[in-house]
Design a protein around this motif. Structure first.
Motif, PDB file in Angstrom:
ATOM      1  N   LEU A 136      -4.679   6.803  -2.021  1.00  0.00           N
ATOM      2  CA  LEU A 136      -4.035   6.109  -0.906  1.00  0.00           C
ATOM      3  C   LEU A 136      -2.883   6.950  -0.352  1.00  0.00           C
ATOM      4  CD1 LEU A 136      -4.209   3.450   0.640  1.00  0.00           C
ATOM      5  CD2 LEU A 136      -2.759   2.423  -1.095  1.00  0.00           C
ATOM      6  N   ALA A 191       0.838  -1.207   0.000  1.00  0.00           N
ATOM      7  CA  ALA A 191       0.000   0.000   0.000  1.00  0.00           C
ATOM      8  C   ALA A 191       0.870   1.254   0.000  1.00  0.00           C
ATOM      9  CB  ALA A 191      -0.928  -0.009   1.217  1.00  0.00           C
ATOM     10  N   ALA A 242      -6.253  -0.471   1.160  1.00  0.00           N
ATOM     11  CA  ALA A 242      -6.955   0.477   2.024  1.00  0.00           C
ATOM     12  C   ALA A 242      -7.271  -0.169   3.375  1.00  0.00           C
ATOM     13  CB  ALA A 242      -8.242   0.964   1.348  1.00  0.00           C
ATOM     14  N   GLY A 273       1.132   3.908  -3.060  1.00  0.00           N
ATOM     15  CA  GLY A 273       0.898   5.321  -2.776  1.00  0.00           C
ATOM     16  C   GLY A 273       2.078   6.176  -3.192  1.00  0.00           C
ATOM     17  N   LEU A 309      -6.884  -2.484  -4.387  1.00  0.00           N
ATOM     18  CA  LEU A 309      -7.024  -1.226  -3.648  1.00  0.00           C
ATOM     19  C   LEU A 309      -7.831  -1.416  -2.376  1.00  0.00           C
ATOM     20  CD1 LEU A 309      -7.525   1.135  -6.694  1.00  0.00           C
ATOM     21  CD2 LEU A 309      -5.567   1.135  -5.112  1.00  0.00           C
ATOM     22  N   LEU A 355      -9.383   7.403   4.351  1.00  0.00           N
ATOM     23  CA  LEU A 355      -9.372   5.941   4.246  1.00  0.00           C
ATOM     24  C   LEU A 355     -10.792   5.389   4.228  1.00  0.00           C
ATOM     25  CD1 LEU A 355      -6.351   4.960   6.504  1.00  0.00           C
ATOM     26  CD2 LEU A 355      -6.551   4.671   4.031  1.00  0.00           C
TER      27      LEU A 355
END
Length: 194
Positions: free
Chosen positions: A68, A14, A137, A18, A133, A87
């Motif tokens: 993100l 993640a 998340a 990002g 995703l 989020l």
């Protein structure tokens, strides 16, 4: 692999996704545009399996990665409530819905318990990018909901916006990488000498 290993890998992925689509600077240089190969490399951080990404999925990963990054950057900068709001929006947009699956059910009763179950965070019928995703998340949300959310940091070097997870024992890491640390030391030395 236990559950915490999978969560750690998903969180690392993640942050990497990002950074790929949200950071403007990376280790002193403008961040390069993410491409299919960079997304596939991010996905291997979490799954260890190759995932083929097409142009449509790349566009979804770009948009989701930027969202993100925005949420994670807020968390790294200490804006926990704002990060939680972002989020939550991402979790809702991806329709994150935890469920257990296994690759193939056992063919007879003697194999029950042998086929491993896997926790996935995407609702059925969503795209490849949306599924990933949702997982990323969820991993970020689990970090925010834990006592370790302060381990997510922004690189302390100039011209570097990368986020990282501080893995040091005493949690004092200030830079995303050795090159950023070295650039900062050289700049400080030159400033003292002039």
């Amino acid at each position: 692999m236990d559950a915490t290993d999978h969560l750690r890998d998903s969180l690392a992925a993640a942050v990497a996704l990002g950074n790929q689509f949200g950071a403007q600077w990376s280790r002193g240089r403008p961040q390069s545009a993410g491409d299919i190969e960079s997304v596939e490399a991010v996905l291997r951080l979490s799954s260890k399996l190759s995932q083929l990404v097409d142009d449509d999925a790349l566009a979804e990963f770009q948009a989701g990665g930027a969202r993100l990054y925005a949420a994670l950057a807020l968390l790294a900068d200490g804006f926990v409530d704002a990060s939680a709001g972002r989020l939550n929006e991402l979790l809702e947009a991806t329709r994150a819905a935890p469920r257990l699956t296994r690759p193939s059910p056992p063919t007879d009763l003697s194999q029950v318990g042998e086929a491993p179950w896997h926790l996935h965070f995407a609702a059925s019928g969503v795209s490849l990018a949306n599924g990933w995703l949702a997982e990323f998340a969820t991993a970020a949300a689990m970090l925010l909901g834990s006592s370790e959310y302060e381990l997510l940091k922004r690189c302390g070097a100039e011209r570097c916006d990368l986020l990282f997870l501080d893995a040091t024992r005493n949690h004092t890491q200030r830079f995303c990488s050795t090159p950023c640390q070295n650039r900062t030391k050289v700049a400080a030395f030159r400033a003292r000498e002039s």
